[in-house]
Design a protein around this motif. Structure first.
Motif, PDB file in Angstrom:
ATOM      1  N   ASN A  47     -11.242 -69.103 -12.461  1.00 13.82           N
ATOM      2  CA  ASN A  47     -10.564 -67.805 -12.419  1.00 13.82           C
ATOM      3  C   ASN A  47      -9.413 -67.722 -13.404  1.00 13.82           C
ATOM      4  O   ASN A  47      -9.188 -66.680 -14.032  1.00 13.82           O
ATOM      5  N   ILE A  48      -8.689 -68.845 -13.549  1.00 13.34           N
ATOM      6  CA  ILE A  48      -7.571 -68.860 -14.499  1.00 13.34           C
ATOM      7  C   ILE A  48      -8.098 -68.684 -15.920  1.00 13.34           C
ATOM      8  O   ILE A  48      -7.557 -67.909 -16.711  1.00 13.34           O
ATOM      9  N   CYS A  49      -9.177 -69.412 -16.243  1.00 14.12           N
ATOM     10  CA  CYS A  49      -9.755 -69.299 -17.587  1.00 14.12           C
ATOM     11  C   CYS A  49     -10.209 -67.871 -17.870  1.00 14.12           C
ATOM     12  O   CYS A  49      -9.992 -67.347 -18.968  1.00 14.12           O
ATOM     13  N   LYS A  50     -10.840 -67.265 -16.891  1.00 13.29           N
ATOM     14  CA  LYS A  50     -11.319 -65.893 -17.069  1.00 13.29           C
ATOM     15  C   LYS A  50     -10.168 -64.947 -17.368  1.00 13.29           C
ATOM     16  O   LYS A  50     -10.236 -64.122 -18.295  1.00 13.29           O
ATOM     17  N   LYS A  51      -9.090 -65.060 -16.615  1.00 11.44           N
ATOM     18  CA  LYS A  51      -7.922 -64.189 -16.799  1.00 11.44           C
ATOM     19  C   LYS A  51      -7.252 -64.453 -18.144  1.00 11.44           C
ATOM     20  O   LYS A  51      -6.980 -63.520 -18.920  1.00 11.44           O
ATOM     21  N   TRP A  52      -7.009 -65.723 -18.447  1.00 10.79           N
ATOM     22  CA  TRP A  52      -6.296 -66.050 -19.686  1.00 10.79           C
ATOM     23  C   TRP A  52      -7.157 -65.796 -20.912  1.00 10.79           C
ATOM     24  O   TRP A  52      -6.631 -65.486 -21.980  1.00 10.79           O
ATOM     25  N   ARG A  53      -8.478 -65.927 -20.775  1.00 10.18           N
ATOM     26  CA  ARG A  53      -9.368 -65.641 -21.902  1.00 10.18           C
ATOM     27  C   ARG A  53      -9.294 -64.153 -22.262  1.00 10.18           C
ATOM     28  O   ARG A  53      -9.251 -63.798 -23.443  1.00 10.18           O
ATOM     29  N   THR A  54      -9.254 -63.307 -21.236  1.00  6.36           N
ATOM     30  CA  THR A  54      -9.111 -61.864 -21.480  1.00  6.36           C
ATOM     31  C   THR A  54      -7.789 -61.567 -22.167  1.00  6.36           C
ATOM     32  O   THR A  54      -7.725 -60.771 -23.117  1.00  6.36           O
ATOM     33  N   GLU A  55      -6.724 -62.219 -21.703  1.00  3.85           N
ATOM     34  CA  GLU A  55      -5.400 -62.013 -22.312  1.00  3.85           C
ATOM     35  C   GLU A  55      -5.389 -62.489 -23.766  1.00  3.85           C
ATOM     36  O   GLU A  55      -4.817 -61.822 -24.641  1.00  3.85           O
ATOM     37  N   LEU A  56      -6.031 -63.619 -24.015  1.00  2.00           N
ATOM     38  CA  LEU A  56      -6.103 -64.141 -25.383  1.00  2.00           C
ATOM     39  C   LEU A  56      -6.828 -63.154 -26.299  1.00  2.00           C
ATOM     40  O   LEU A  56      -6.340 -62.825 -27.391  1.00  2.00           O
ATOM     41  N   MET A  57      -7.960 -62.677 -25.872  1.00  2.00           N
ATOM     42  CA  MET A  57      -8.782 -61.808 -26.721  1.00  2.00           C
ATOM     43  C   MET A  57      -8.152 -60.436 -26.943  1.00  2.00           C
ATOM     44  O   MET A  57      -8.427 -59.775 -27.942  1.00  2.00           O
ATOM     45  N   THR A  58      -7.285 -59.998 -26.007  1.00  2.00           N
ATOM     46  CA  THR A  58      -6.651 -58.686 -26.140  1.00  2.00           C
ATOM     47  C   THR A  58      -5.247 -58.761 -26.727  1.00  2.00           C
ATOM     48  O   THR A  58      -4.565 -57.735 -26.838  1.00  2.00           O
ATOM     49  N   GLY A  59      -4.821 -59.972 -27.099  1.00  5.19           N
ATOM     50  CA  GLY A  59      -3.500 -60.123 -27.703  1.00  5.19           C
ATOM     51  C   GLY A  59      -2.365 -60.124 -26.706  1.00  5.19           C
ATOM     52  O   GLY A  59      -1.191 -59.954 -27.090  1.00  5.19           O
ATOM     53  N   ASN A  60      -2.667 -60.344 -25.425  1.00  6.99           N
ATOM     54  CA  ASN A  60      -1.636 -60.347 -24.386  1.00  6.99           C
ATOM     55  C   ASN A  60      -1.400 -61.738 -23.800  1.00  6.99           C
ATOM     56  O   ASN A  60      -0.805 -61.868 -22.726  1.00  6.99           O
ATOM     57  N   GLY A  61      -1.863 -62.755 -24.498  1.00  8.67           N
ATOM     58  CA  GLY A  61      -1.729 -64.121 -24.010  1.00  8.67           C
ATOM     59  C   GLY A  61      -0.463 -64.791 -24.497  1.00  8.67           C
ATOM     60  O   GLY A  61       0.536 -64.138 -24.835  1.00  8.67           O
ATOM     61  N   SER A  62      -0.500 -66.104 -24.576  1.00 10.28           N
ATOM     62  CA  SER A  62       0.657 -66.886 -25.022  1.00 10.28           C
ATOM     63  C   SER A  62       0.856 -66.744 -26.525  1.00 10.28           C
ATOM     64  O   SER A  62      -0.047 -66.307 -27.252  1.00 10.28           O
ATOM     65  N   ASP A  63       2.042 -67.140 -26.981  1.00 11.01           N
ATOM     66  CA  ASP A  63       2.317 -67.125 -28.426  1.00 11.01           C
ATOM     67  C   ASP A  63       1.568 -68.236 -29.147  1.00 11.01           C
ATOM     68  O   ASP A  63       1.094 -68.067 -30.272  1.00 11.01           O
ATOM     69  N   LEU A  64       1.480 -69.384 -28.472  1.00  9.45           N
ATOM     70  CA  LEU A  64       0.981 -70.598 -29.129  1.00  9.45           C
ATOM     71  C   LEU A  64       0.027 -71.318 -28.183  1.00  9.45           C
ATOM     72  O   LEU A  64       0.286 -71.414 -26.979  1.00  9.45           O
ATOM     73  N   TYR A  65      -1.060 -71.819 -28.747  1.00  7.30           N
ATOM     74  CA  TYR A  65      -2.051 -72.561 -27.964  1.00  7.30           C
ATOM     75  C   TYR A  65      -2.152 -73.974 -28.519  1.00  7.30           C
ATOM     76  O   TYR A  65      -2.446 -74.159 -29.701  1.00  7.30           O
ATOM     77  N   ILE A  66      -1.879 -74.965 -27.667  1.00  8.11           N
ATOM     78  CA  ILE A  66      -2.060 -76.377 -28.025  1.00  8.11           C
ATOM     79  C   ILE A  66      -3.169 -76.889 -27.112  1.00  8.11           C
ATOM     80  O   ILE A  66      -2.975 -77.075 -25.909  1.00  8.11           O
ATOM     81  N   MET A  67      -4.350 -77.095 -27.672  1.00  8.06           N
ATOM     82  CA  MET A  67      -5.520 -77.333 -26.839  1.00  8.06           C
ATOM     83  C   MET A  67      -6.186 -78.675 -27.156  1.00  8.06           C
ATOM     84  O   MET A  67      -6.069 -79.200 -28.255  1.00  8.06           O
TER      85      MET A  67
END
Length: 405
Positions: A47-67
């Motif tokens: 569920n977290i991935c689903k929510k954060w993936r949507t935020e990432l793709m719409t430009g509403n996610g974090s500033d920086l991703y260290i993966m």
């Protein structure tokens, strides 16, 4: 007050927190850094991935991703639903991440990185993703017992079979390390698969036939940087080891990126975000020695040994020897250990192509299950030829679908 929001994996949380503390302690002005992470447990991730993936793709996610790749590094196969970024290769053309070229071209640390790996994060001359560590799969044998040459191992795997030169690699390894011999034999940008069903069938039939005959020839062992098998140096081996590229379908010596950083296109302070990302390209981090703040009354080290916890080899090519020296400093027989490192690193620098972990890797692991049962090679069963045909069709068709999707 400046601020950054960072998204990472729980398995990288300590390393990112260390980097954040160092960054805040070295900035001239206060910086508020908020870190969110994806939990290790699969049941908590979906569920977290689903929510954060949507935020990432719409430009509403974090500033920086260290993966860091979750499935491969955890040695488990996971579904795409468990991944925030299931295929970084595709995000290069999505517009999700910021083009960092104006920063990287002026950055001496970035310019000291291993070009074939860094290029995997770029497209059309624009750098969208910055690799941090990577892995390669190698063949290893005692110098006086190896039957292959470097030139042999940079030819397509089918050529080695046809020329009869693959005797040194066991059938079990060929049927286990399927994702490794797939290599980077497909092109996302051109939408091309660089092998045929017949190529795959030829390799699988050769390996299954060899195993059915009970052949145990295979002096070469398979080692990777990620799992540190190259550090297993046996005292009875007096000659030292020969390292070679693991042969691939298209003959190119391929690396796999294990960890990376990228900045959202909507980040309000991209220069600050890149300065933070640079911490993972710094000499102190890359070598494993750690970072210190000059002229501090009470000196403190940051990020010491953190690269070894992340796994894989640093992209900072000028720090490879220091990385190896620090990784092996507690081992005995220093001279033999160091010769081993020189032999290995001299081959790694011949890598010609790299990519991020993607669904093709999981496909390779799925196909492997057709030939193994409960950890034992199972090729004498009825229907093995049908399994080989299924695997050949599956690998070709699914790879084509993955890169075209």
């Amino acid at each position: 007050e400046s601020s950054l929001t960072i998204c990472t994996e729980e398995s990288l949380l300590y390393e990112v927190e260390e980097a954040a503390q160092y960054f805040k302690d070295t900035q001239g002005a206060p910086v508020d850094i908020q870190i969110s992470y994806l939990p290790r447990k699969q049941e908590d991730r979906v569920n977290i991935c689903k929510k954060w993936r949507t935020e990432l793709m719409t430009g509403n996610g974090s500033d920086l991703y260290i993966m860091k790749d979750y499935g491969i590094s955890g040695n488990i196969a996971v579904s795409e639903e468990d991944m925030l970024i299931a295929d970084p290769n595709k995000l290069l053309t999505s517009g999700v991440f910021l083009d960092l070229s104006e920063y990287t071209k002026e950055d001496e640390d970035f310019q000291s990185c291993f070009a074939p790996v860094m290029e995997a994060g770029a497209i059309n001359g624009k750098q969208y993703i910055v690799p941090i560590t990577f892995d390669v799969t190698l063949l290893r044998a005692p110098y006086d017992e190896g039957s292959l040459t470097y030139e042999d191992c940079t030819k397509p795997l089918t050529n080695l079979i046809e020329s009869g030169k693959l005797k040194g690699l066991s059938a079990a390894d060929l049927l286990f390390y399927i994702k490794d011999w797939i290599g980077n034999s497909f092109d996302y940008q051109k939408g091309k698969v660089l092998f045929s069903k017949e190529d795959v069938r030829q390799i699988l039939e050769y390996a299954a036939g060899k195993a059915q005959k009970g052949s145990r020839e295979g002096r070469y062992e398979v080692v990777s940087l990620q799992n540190d098998q190259f550090l297993n140096i046996f005292p009875e081996i007096k000659t030292g080891y020969q390292y070679l590229p693991f042969p691939t379908l298209d003959g190119r010596f391929s690396a796999t990126i294990l960890s990376y950083g990228a900045i959202s296109r909507t980040c309000k302070e991209p220069e600050l975000a890149y300065e933070f990302l640079k911490t993972f390209l710094s000499q102190g981090f890359a070598s494993g020695k750690g970072l210190t703040i000059p002229d501090q009354k009470y000196s403190r080290s940051y990020m010491t040994d953190t690269i070894f916890r992340i796994g894989g080899l640093t992209v900072r090519q000028d720090q490879w020897k220091e990385w190896y020296r620090n990784k092996t400093e507690d081992m005995e027989e220093t001279e033999k250990i160091w010769k081993n490192g020189e032999s290995m690193l001299s081959v790694v620098q011949q890598v010609s192509t790299a990519r991020f972990v993607c669904p093709v890797d999981y496909l390779g692991m799925d196909i492997r299950e057709l030939f193994w049962k409960d950890g034992v090679l199972d090729v004498n069963k009825e229907g093995i030829q049908e399994d080989i045909r299924t695997a050949s069709d599956m690998l070709y068709n699914s790879t084509h679908y993955i890169i075209m999707e």
